[in-house]
Design a protein around this motif. Structure first.
Motif, PDB file in Angstrom:
ATOM      1  N   ASP A   1       0.831  -1.209   0.000  1.00 26.38           N
ATOM      2  CA  ASP A   1       0.000   0.000   0.000  1.00 26.38           C
ATOM      3  C   ASP A   1       0.861   1.254   0.000  1.00 26.38           C
ATOM      4  OD1 ASP A   1      -2.312  -1.516  -0.019  1.00 26.38           O
ATOM      5  OD2 ASP A   1      -2.788  -1.169   2.102  1.00 26.38           O
ATOM      6  N   PHE A   2       1.883   1.269   0.843  1.00 26.78           N
ATOM      7  CA  PHE A   2       2.748   2.445   0.940  1.00 26.78           C
ATOM      8  C   PHE A   2       3.459   2.742  -0.378  1.00 26.78           C
ATOM      9  CE2 PHE A   2       6.894   4.386   1.736  1.00 26.78           C
ATOM     10  CZ  PHE A   2       6.484   5.573   2.336  1.00 26.78           C
ATOM     11  N   TYR A   3       4.141   1.758  -0.963  1.00 27.88           N
ATOM     12  CA  TYR A   3       4.933   2.012  -2.171  1.00 27.88           C
ATOM     13  C   TYR A   3       4.067   2.248  -3.408  1.00 27.88           C
ATOM     14  CZ  TYR A   3       9.287   1.362   0.278  1.00 27.88           C
ATOM     15  OH  TYR A   3      10.344   1.530   1.136  1.00 27.88           O
ATOM     16  N   THR A   4       2.899   1.624  -3.480  1.00 26.50           N
ATOM     17  CA  THR A   4       2.040   1.877  -4.636  1.00 26.50           C
ATOM     18  C   THR A   4       1.412   3.267  -4.536  1.00 26.50           C
ATOM     19  OG1 THR A   4       0.169   0.704  -3.618  1.00 26.50           O
ATOM     20  CG2 THR A   4       1.563  -0.546  -5.142  1.00 26.50           C
ATOM     21  N   LYS A   5       0.951   3.642  -3.364  1.00 30.84           N
ATOM     22  CA  LYS A   5       0.293   4.952  -3.202  1.00 30.84           C
ATOM     23  C   LYS A   5       1.284   6.107  -3.159  1.00 30.84           C
ATOM     24  CE  LYS A   5      -3.708   2.996  -0.898  1.00 30.84           C
ATOM     25  NZ  LYS A   5      -4.362   2.753   0.401  1.00 30.84           N
ATOM     26  N   THR A   6       2.442   5.898  -2.560  1.00 31.62           N
ATOM     27  CA  THR A   6       3.402   6.983  -2.400  1.00 31.62           C
ATOM     28  C   THR A   6       4.233   7.224  -3.649  1.00 31.62           C
ATOM     29  OG1 THR A   6       3.548   6.461  -0.050  1.00 31.62           O
ATOM     30  CG2 THR A   6       5.284   7.853  -0.946  1.00 31.62           C
ATOM     31  N   PHE A   7       4.716   6.160  -4.262  1.00 32.81           N
ATOM     32  CA  PHE A   7       5.654   6.302  -5.377  1.00 32.81           C
ATOM     33  C   PHE A   7       5.110   5.820  -6.708  1.00 32.81           C
ATOM     34  CE2 PHE A   7       8.327   6.012  -1.551  1.00 32.81           C
ATOM     35  CZ  PHE A   7       8.988   7.229  -1.660  1.00 32.81           C
ATOM     36  N   GLY A   8       3.969   5.155  -6.712  1.00 31.14           N
ATOM     37  CA  GLY A   8       3.392   4.696  -7.970  1.00 31.14           C
ATOM     38  C   GLY A   8       3.874   3.343  -8.448  1.00 31.14           C
ATOM     39  N   PHE A   9       4.489   2.554  -7.579  1.00 29.76           N
ATOM     40  CA  PHE A   9       4.855   1.196  -7.976  1.00 29.76           C
ATOM     41  C   PHE A   9       3.592   0.437  -8.358  1.00 29.76           C
ATOM     42  CE2 PHE A   9       8.787   2.167  -5.870  1.00 29.76           C
ATOM     43  CZ  PHE A   9       9.729   1.327  -6.445  1.00 29.76           C
ATOM     44  N   THR A  10       3.738  -0.527  -9.250  1.00 28.68           N
ATOM     45  CA  THR A  10       2.609  -1.376  -9.627  1.00 28.68           C
ATOM     46  C   THR A  10       2.950  -2.819  -9.274  1.00 28.68           C
ATOM     47  OG1 THR A  10       3.436  -1.668 -11.881  1.00 28.68           O
ATOM     48  CG2 THR A  10       1.869   0.140 -11.510  1.00 28.68           C
ATOM     49  N   THR A  11       1.893  -3.595  -9.072  1.00 26.98           N
ATOM     50  CA  THR A  11       2.074  -5.005  -8.749  1.00 26.98           C
ATOM     51  C   THR A  11       0.823  -5.762  -9.142  1.00 26.98           C
ATOM     52  OG1 THR A  11       2.588  -6.598  -7.008  1.00 26.98           O
ATOM     53  CG2 THR A  11       1.219  -4.719  -6.373  1.00 26.98           C
ATOM     54  N   ASP A  12       0.991  -7.035  -9.424  1.00 27.68           N
ATOM     55  CA  ASP A  12      -0.172  -7.881  -9.651  1.00 27.68           C
ATOM     56  C   ASP A  12      -0.342  -8.854  -8.489  1.00 27.68           C
ATOM     57  OD1 ASP A  12       1.921  -9.625 -10.118  1.00 27.68           O
ATOM     58  OD2 ASP A  12       1.315 -10.152 -12.148  1.00 27.68           O
ATOM     59  N   TRP A  13       0.228  -8.504  -7.337  1.00 26.98           N
ATOM     60  CA  TRP A  13       0.143  -9.333  -6.136  1.00 26.98           C
ATOM     61  C   TRP A  13      -1.312  -9.612  -5.792  1.00 26.98           C
ATOM     62  CZ3 TRP A  13      -0.291  -7.624  -0.593  1.00 26.98           C
ATOM     63  CH2 TRP A  13      -0.044  -8.672   0.299  1.00 26.98           C
ATOM     64  N   ASP A  14      -1.598 -10.861  -5.457  1.00 33.12           N
ATOM     65  CA  ASP A  14      -2.973 -11.265  -5.154  1.00 33.12           C
ATOM     66  C   ASP A  14      -3.364 -11.052  -3.691  1.00 33.12           C
ATOM     67  OD1 ASP A  14      -1.628 -13.303  -3.796  1.00 33.12           O
ATOM     68  OD2 ASP A  14      -2.346 -14.912  -5.106  1.00 33.12           O
ATOM     69  N   GLY A  15      -2.461 -10.549  -2.873  1.00 38.39           N
ATOM     70  CA  GLY A  15      -2.761 -10.310  -1.471  1.00 38.39           C
ATOM     71  C   GLY A  15      -2.637 -11.553  -0.608  1.00 38.39           C
ATOM     72  N   ILE A  16      -2.297 -12.680  -1.221  1.00 45.38           N
ATOM     73  CA  ILE A  16      -2.222 -13.941  -0.482  1.00 45.38           C
ATOM     74  C   ILE A  16      -0.809 -14.526  -0.504  1.00 45.38           C
ATOM     75  CG2 ILE A  16      -3.072 -16.322  -0.382  1.00 45.38           C
ATOM     76  CD1 ILE A  16      -5.684 -15.221  -1.706  1.00 45.38           C
ATOM     77  N   GLN A  17      -0.231 -14.620  -1.678  1.00 46.25           N
ATOM     78  CA  GLN A  17       1.095 -15.229  -1.813  1.00 46.25           C
ATOM     79  C   GLN A  17       2.121 -14.441  -0.987  1.00 46.25           C
ATOM     80  OE1 GLN A  17       1.564 -18.148  -3.384  1.00 46.25           O
ATOM     81  NE2 GLN A  17      -0.663 -18.063  -3.617  1.00 46.25           N
ATOM     82  N   PRO A  18       3.119 -15.128  -0.441  1.00 47.42           N
ATOM     83  CA  PRO A  18       4.104 -14.411   0.369  1.00 47.42           C
ATOM     84  C   PRO A  18       5.063 -13.554  -0.458  1.00 47.42           C
ATOM     85  CG  PRO A  18       4.679 -16.734   0.234  1.00 47.42           C
ATOM     86  CD  PRO A  18       3.328 -16.568  -0.422  1.00 47.42           C
ATOM     87  N   ASN A  19       5.320 -13.952  -1.699  1.00 40.62           N
ATOM     88  CA  ASN A  19       6.259 -13.221  -2.541  1.00 40.62           C
ATOM     89  C   ASN A  19       5.542 -12.116  -3.321  1.00 40.62           C
ATOM     90  OD1 ASN A  19       8.989 -12.985  -3.583  1.00 40.62           O
ATOM     91  ND2 ASN A  19       8.108 -13.591  -5.530  1.00 40.62           N
ATOM     92  N   VAL A  20       6.069 -10.899  -3.231  1.00 42.09           N
ATOM     93  CA  VAL A  20       5.485  -9.746  -3.920  1.00 42.09           C
ATOM     94  C   VAL A  20       6.552  -9.143  -4.824  1.00 42.09           C
ATOM     95  CG1 VAL A  20       4.469  -7.443  -3.655  1.00 42.09           C
ATOM     96  CG2 VAL A  20       4.003  -9.213  -1.947  1.00 42.09           C
ATOM     97  N   GLU A  21       6.175  -8.798  -6.021  1.00 41.71           N
ATOM     98  CA  GLU A  21       7.052  -8.068  -6.933  1.00 41.71           C
ATOM     99  C   GLU A  21       6.361  -6.772  -7.308  1.00 41.71           C
ATOM    100  OE1 GLU A  21       8.704  -8.415 -11.461  1.00 41.71           O
ATOM    101  OE2 GLU A  21       8.737 -10.240 -10.239  1.00 41.71           O
ATOM    102  N   MET A  22       7.074  -5.652  -7.138  1.00 46.07           N
ATOM    103  CA  MET A  22       6.553  -4.338  -7.508  1.00 46.07           C
ATOM    104  C   MET A  22       7.551  -3.680  -8.458  1.00 46.07           C
ATOM    105  SD  MET A  22       5.166  -2.848  -3.851  1.00 46.07           S
ATOM    106  CE  MET A  22       6.808  -2.674  -3.196  1.00 46.07           C
ATOM    107  N   THR A  23       7.030  -2.962  -9.454  1.00 45.41           N
ATOM    108  CA  THR A  23       7.915  -2.313 -10.408  1.00 45.41           C
ATOM    109  C   THR A  23       7.526  -0.851 -10.607  1.00 45.41           C
ATOM    110  OG1 THR A  23       6.542  -3.033 -12.265  1.00 45.41           O
ATOM    111  CG2 THR A  23       8.402  -4.442 -11.666  1.00 45.41           C
ATOM    112  N   LEU A  24       8.535  -0.080 -11.004  1.00 43.18           N
ATOM    113  CA  LEU A  24       8.351   1.332 -11.332  1.00 43.18           C
ATOM    114  C   LEU A  24       9.486   1.749 -12.251  1.00 43.18           C
ATOM    115  CD1 LEU A  24       6.960   4.131 -10.863  1.00 43.18           C
ATOM    116  CD2 LEU A  24       8.583   4.448  -8.991  1.00 43.18           C
ATOM    117  N   ALA A  25       9.162   2.032 -13.500  1.00 42.67           N
ATOM    118  CA  ALA A  25      10.133   2.570 -14.465  1.00 42.67           C
ATOM    119  C   ALA A  25      11.484   1.855 -14.425  1.00 42.67           C
ATOM    120  CB  ALA A  25      10.315   4.063 -14.231  1.00 42.67           C
TER     121      ALA A  25
END
Length: 138
Positions: free
Chosen positions: A27-51
């Motif tokens: 929530d912090f990195y997507t809302k603050t910096f605009g990172f995107t992710t397709d994380w399902d909210g369940i899996q332990p591994n999250v990948e976020m990208t930005l430019a």
């Protein structure tokens, strides 16, 4: 004459963070910096990208279970590493500092113009990871 171009031995492309709460960090990195992710909210591994930047997240407890080892994590602010974000101008430093605070960051150093010509500030994300936001363009 043919130029000999060698492949680099390594490509550094990702920062990994071991988290207390993946949802809070996503929530912090997507809302603050605009990172995107397709994380399902369940899996332990999250990948976020930005430019071209990539941050991966993994829960601390799950990592300890995976490697069968306990770790000691910093309490409060993590002063061992920082994530640094460049912005176009001094005014953007101030704007993004306020944006980060509005999304749950904790102030570490308010926007300051340093003697070496950089305007910079530091905040901490919900897990205490230090983030620098800076510019060298007045």
């Amino acid at each position: 004459m043919k130029e000999n171009i060698s492949c680099p031995r390594f490509t550094f492309n990702t920062v990994g963070l071991f988290t207390k709460d993946n949802k809070a960090i996503v929530d912090f990195y997507t809302k603050t910096f605009g990172f995107t992710t397709d994380w399902d909210g369940i899996q332990p591994n999250v990948e976020m990208t930005l430019a071209g930047m990539r941050i991966i997240l993994f829960p601390r407890e799950a990592f300890e279970q995976m490697v069968s080892r306990k770790f000691h994590y910093p309490d409060g602010f993590n002063g061992t590493v920082e994530l640094a974000f460049d912005v176009p101008t001094f005014a953007d430093v101030d704007k993004e500092y306020q944006n980060a605070l509005e999304h749950g960051a904790v102030s570490v150093l308010p926007p300051t113009t340093e003697p070496w010509g950089q305007r910079t500030c530091y905040v901490a994300d919900p897990d205490g990871n230090l983030i620098e936001i800076g510019s060298f363009v007045e």
